[in-house]
Design an enzyme around this catalytic site. Sequence first.
Site, PDB file in Angstrom:
ATOM      1  N   GLY A  62       2.230  -1.299  -0.911  1.00 43.01           N
ATOM      2  CA  GLY A  62       2.169  -2.505  -0.091  1.00 43.01           C
ATOM      3  C   GLY A  62       3.262  -2.567   0.941  1.00 43.01           C
ATOM      4  O   GLY A  62       3.850  -3.630   1.197  1.00 43.01           O
ATOM      5  N   ALA A  63       3.527  -1.431   1.603  1.00 37.76           N
ATOM      6  CA  ALA A  63       4.682  -1.329   2.506  1.00 37.76           C
ATOM      7  C   ALA A  63       4.343  -1.650   3.954  1.00 37.76           C
ATOM      8  O   ALA A  63       5.174  -1.447   4.831  1.00 37.76           O
ATOM      9  CB  ALA A  63       5.285   0.074   2.427  1.00 37.76           C
ATOM     10  N   ASN A  64       3.143  -2.152   4.233  1.00 43.06           N
ATOM     11  CA  ASN A  64       2.782  -2.429   5.617  1.00 43.06           C
ATOM     12  C   ASN A  64       3.184  -3.834   6.069  1.00 43.06           C
ATOM     13  O   ASN A  64       3.119  -4.155   7.259  1.00 43.06           O
ATOM     14  CB  ASN A  64       1.274  -2.257   5.825  1.00 43.06           C
ATOM     15  N   GLY A  66       5.525  -7.787   4.781  1.00 43.83           N
ATOM     16  CA  GLY A  66       6.285  -8.558   3.818  1.00 43.83           C
ATOM     17  C   GLY A  66       7.422  -7.805   3.144  1.00 43.83           C
ATOM     18  O   GLY A  66       8.177  -7.062   3.776  1.00 43.83           O
ATOM     19  N   GLY A  68       7.379  -5.289   1.087  1.00 42.88           N
ATOM     20  CA  GLY A  68       7.252  -3.836   1.111  1.00 42.88           C
ATOM     21  C   GLY A  68       7.773  -3.237   2.397  1.00 42.88           C
ATOM     22  O   GLY A  68       8.469  -2.209   2.380  1.00 42.88           O
ATOM     23  N   SER A 193       7.500 -11.841 -10.880  1.00 41.46           N
ATOM     24  CA  SER A 193       7.747 -13.157 -10.294  1.00 41.46           C
ATOM     25  C   SER A 193       8.220 -14.098 -11.388  1.00 41.46           C
ATOM     26  O   SER A 193       7.943 -13.895 -12.581  1.00 41.46           O
ATOM     27  CB  SER A 193       6.472 -13.711  -9.649  1.00 41.46           C
ATOM     28  N   TYR A 223      -2.787 -15.089 -11.130  1.00 39.76           N
ATOM     29  CA  TYR A 223      -1.590 -14.460 -10.569  1.00 39.76           C
ATOM     30  C   TYR A 223      -0.445 -14.500 -11.579  1.00 39.76           C
ATOM     31  O   TYR A 223       0.255 -13.496 -11.779  1.00 39.76           O
ATOM     32  CB  TYR A 223      -1.184 -15.180  -9.281  1.00 39.76           C
TER      33      TYR A 223
END
Length: 519
Positions: A62-64, A66, A68, A193, A223
């Site tokens: 998820g590095a694209n 936020g 990440g 979280s 979640y």
Amino acid sequence: MQWWPGTGTVTLHDVERIMPAVLTVVVPLVATLCFIRALTSWSWGRCANLMSQEGKVFVVTGANSGLGKETARMLAQRKARVVLACRDMAAAYLAVEDIRKTTPHGELIPMQLDLASLESVYTFAQEVLADFPQIHVLINNAGLSIPDEKQAMTEDGFEMHFGVNHLGHFFLTNLLLERLKESAPSRIINVSSLLHRHGIIDFDHLSKGPLPSQKSGKLPPAYCNSKLCNVYHAMELGERLGDSGVDVFTLCPGWCYSGLMRHYNFPWYKYITIFPIAFLFMRSANKGAQGIVHCAVEENLPKNYGSFGFYRNCRPFTSPTTFSPDISKQLWDSHVLSEDTIFREVRGNKLFTKRLLTKTNRVPKWGERFISNPKVGIIEESVVDLNNKTLTTYTRNVGYTKVMSVIEKVVYRVSDDNPNWTVAVRSGWIDSDVFGFKHAIQAFGVERFRKNCSQMVLGFNYVLSKLYPLHGQNNDDGSIIQEEKSSVQGAKEKLKDAAKRASDLAMAKATPILASCQD
């Protein structure tokens, strides 16, 4: 000067009259809020380790965007090699472009990974293993939150939060685990979280969605459940790794502005209501990523939970939740992936099953330049049709598909000639994208497929001859297969000879199992 047409004129006297109120109320209020914001921001902590990470490989999911993307940015500033594992490759390249505006250091390598597809996870892992001899840190960061009423499911039929936030990372970690051990000292980091406190592990509902009793709350229950799974995953993983040199950490990055809630459509008045709270307590993505980078690069981090470390604000954190070792073990042991079954469902009097298999791949000499891994992943999808009494299986390789892609179909059905017989019809499709070798690879694949068909027939009949030997019974042509008593030394050879004669007779006289190959 007028405030608005028709509202009258504001004189200098009016301004002088309201200024004391502004100075005594508004200015102190704004100053107080800014002070609280600064004090809160200071308490969040910051990664103080700025040492170079040159030569180390970090995999960030998820590095694209936020957290990440900011994690990848800070690692690049430390000259690391960063694999940006992203679902959307266009967004990944934009992230690389944005990071390059702030730092020329490090190496950024975007690669495609869709955590909602276990097939994509497997393909990504095989590509990473082929490209990187060492992996020093795996950061399981990617996550999403979707309204429960949308009832989103992954490609493999799992509830979306469970499938993406936990199951995809669980599978990816297992696939890269041996390489991480070989690269020790190394680390695995699960981004959880503080909402894990509201999660519930119920094995009857976990992969399907939250409990009905949870849906009435204001917090996103699915979640919360997935974030609790992240902690239990880290707990059991740390226990199993022991002194292997691979350390496991989980952390809460805090309430961050990261695009996590992009799937929600809040009414405008909620934004106005929440703005003062967000101003005081919401972190930027860069602030939230400080804790992730801290766990990734800081040396000699203590593991405050024994087998793993739990961090928040760049400091060890003790959760108010009591974690049960029994639940962590059950979550691991009862995992669907331990049996290789990733999907099973009954629809319309048919049973649909999807399995992931790993088998040893015998690579010819000419193929060693294209394929370095002796193991290959196989996706098997099957349909049991109770009405028509058929079993149909489709198998395909999910690794090295550009070298040789093989799709195989086998249909098992009741023979039209004899209801006690089973007919197996086998067909295959072979393709290759290797320039200059396509036709040669296709020919090799077809020839190997033919041999496999022959071996399947011989194997079936060998088993039949062993399970159901014919003792002096006449066949349709009057021939007799007798099993002679023999010594222990000659038993193996005579059994093979009996199986060969049974196979020859079967192919000539329609045995209980018929198989036909179609190219």
